[in-house]
Design a protein around this motif. Structure first.
Motif, short mmCIF file in Angstrom:
data_model
loop_
_atom_site.label_atom_id
_atom_site.label_comp_id
_atom_site.label_asym_id
_atom_site.label_seq_id
_atom_site.Cartn_x
_atom_site.Cartn_y
_atom_site.Cartn_z
N ALA A 5 28.14 33.20 49.76
CA ALA A 5 28.53 32.79 48.42
C ALA A 5 28.66 33.97 47.51
O ALA A 5 28.73 33.83 46.34
N ILE A 6 28.66 35.11 48.00
CA ILE A 6 28.59 36.25 47.13
C ILE A 6 29.89 36.93 46.90
O ILE A 6 29.89 38.08 46.74
N LEU A 7 30.91 36.41 46.96
CA LEU A 7 32.20 36.87 46.47
C LEU A 7 32.39 38.34 46.48
O LEU A 7 33.30 38.81 45.84
N LEU A 8 31.50 39.07 47.00
CA LEU A 8 31.54 40.48 46.74
C LEU A 8 32.65 41.27 47.32
O LEU A 8 32.45 42.42 47.51
N PRO A 9 33.74 40.91 47.71
CA PRO A 9 34.71 41.83 48.26
C PRO A 9 35.06 42.86 47.19
O PRO A 9 35.59 42.49 46.19
N ALA A 92 42.57 43.95 44.72
CA ALA A 92 42.22 42.70 45.39
C ALA A 92 41.40 42.93 46.65
O ALA A 92 41.37 44.04 47.19
N SER A 93 40.74 41.89 47.09
CA SER A 93 39.88 41.95 48.26
C SER A 93 40.68 41.89 49.56
O SER A 93 41.79 41.34 49.60
N THR A 94 40.10 42.42 50.61
CA THR A 94 40.71 42.29 51.93
C THR A 94 40.73 40.83 52.38
O THR A 94 41.43 40.49 53.33
N TYR A 95 39.97 39.97 51.67
CA TYR A 95 39.95 38.55 51.99
C TYR A 95 41.05 37.78 51.25
O TYR A 95 41.15 36.56 51.39
N THR A 96 41.84 38.47 50.46
CA THR A 96 42.95 37.81 49.76
C THR A 96 43.89 37.18 50.79
O THR A 96 44.28 37.83 51.76
N PRO A 97 44.27 35.91 50.62
CA PRO A 97 45.15 35.24 51.60
C PRO A 97 46.43 36.02 51.85
O PRO A 97 47.02 36.56 50.91
N PRO A 98 46.88 36.10 53.09
CA PRO A 98 48.11 36.83 53.41
C PRO A 98 49.31 36.36 52.58
O PRO A 98 50.15 37.19 52.20
N ALA A 99 49.39 35.06 52.31
CA ALA A 99 50.51 34.55 51.52
C ALA A 99 50.50 35.13 50.11
O ALA A 99 51.56 35.44 49.54
#
Length: 272
Positions: A5-9, A92-99
């Motif tokens: 839950a830590i959003l930390l990217p 942005a984070s590396t977890y940002t959706p590819p789209a």
């Protein structure tokens, strides 16, 4: 801290806009992650920041004072709202959706993606990267100098040979504990704790069975909540184990949060 839950990217980026350009007219830097927000607000004038993550305006997720966060536009990070701001840079984070990443590219936006630091050294490297990309390298150097001073001040020297450090179990939220290979683990170790979750085999962030905790109880349980269902359960399971509070604002991110986090962990360690 590979923390659920830590959003930390941590997200980083670069910007060629000179200081003083108003965010409302386009340009500036857009951050979609609260950990980057915490760096940017310390190294840039407000006019250079076009928007920050809405998480920074949430008391349970922010790493900066709410009053500071609310001075800025907060966004959820959708491609549409980011593109509409016409920023010079999107962090942005590396977890940002590819789209979403593809939409940024089609719009011609400069974007930098970064991951989650697993150590103090990695966090400092990201601060340096953010500051360089934002055109404020001296600001990043100041933050890292503060971290260096905190590490030097709060790191605990090894005890007598063979002396085992006290074990600590740190919960980041609910029943999620931080394991080894995390930034929090690095900080715990520095102040003289042995991470109980790592000893149990937890490598990053995850849950632990009640049987494991009761069979191998830690010397102290550290959690972000004073009163919660998880806290009440742990107190029933470990009635003789001290419980310490580690504010959630110190859990979510690294960077500028590291000095106060080290200080609080050191205080808990000293109080045993």
């Amino acid at each position: 801290m590979r923390r659920a839950a830590i959003l930390l990217p941590l997200l980083l980026g670069g910007c060629g806009k000179p200081p003083g350009v108003a965010a409302s007219g386009g340009g500036g830097i857009v951050s979609t992650n609260p950990c980057v927000d915490s760096v940017l607000v310390r190294i840039l004038p407000p006019a250079r920041i076009a928007a920050i993550s809405h998480y920074s305006q949430d008391p349970s997720a922010t790493s900066i004072p709410i009053a500071v966060a609310r001075r800025f536009r907060g966004i959820a990070g959708t491609a549409e709202e980011v593109i509409a701001l016409h920023p010079d840079l999107v962090i942005a984070s590396t977890y940002t959706p590819p789209a979403t990443q593809a939409a940024y590219a089609r719009a011609g936006l400069k974007t930098l993606l970064v991951g989650i630091p697993d150590s103090i050294a990695e966090s400092q490297a990201q601060v340096t990267q953010i500051a360089a990309a934002a055109g404020a390298p001296m600001g990043g150097a100041r933050i890292n100098a503060e971290i260096d001073r905190a590490v030097a001040r709060w790191s605990r020297k090894d005890g007598p040979k063979g002396d085992m450090p006290p074990s600590a179990l740190l919960y980041i939220s609910g029943d999620l504990a931080t394991g080894g290979s995390t930034l929090l683990n690095d900080m715990m170790t520095r102040v003289g704790f042995r991470n109980a979750a790592a000893s149990y085999g937890l490598t990053h962030t995850g849950t632990l069975s009640a049987e494991t905790i009761v069979t191998q109880p830690p010397a102290v349980v550290i959690a972000s909540e004073r009163e919660s269902r998880g806290t009440a359960l742990r107190q029933r399971l470990l009635p003789r184990t001290p419980q310490a509070v580690f504010p959630r604002v110190l859990i979510n991110c690294g960077g500028p949060t590291i000095p106060p986090a080290l200080e609080r962990l050191a205080a808990i360690r000293a109080g045993l």
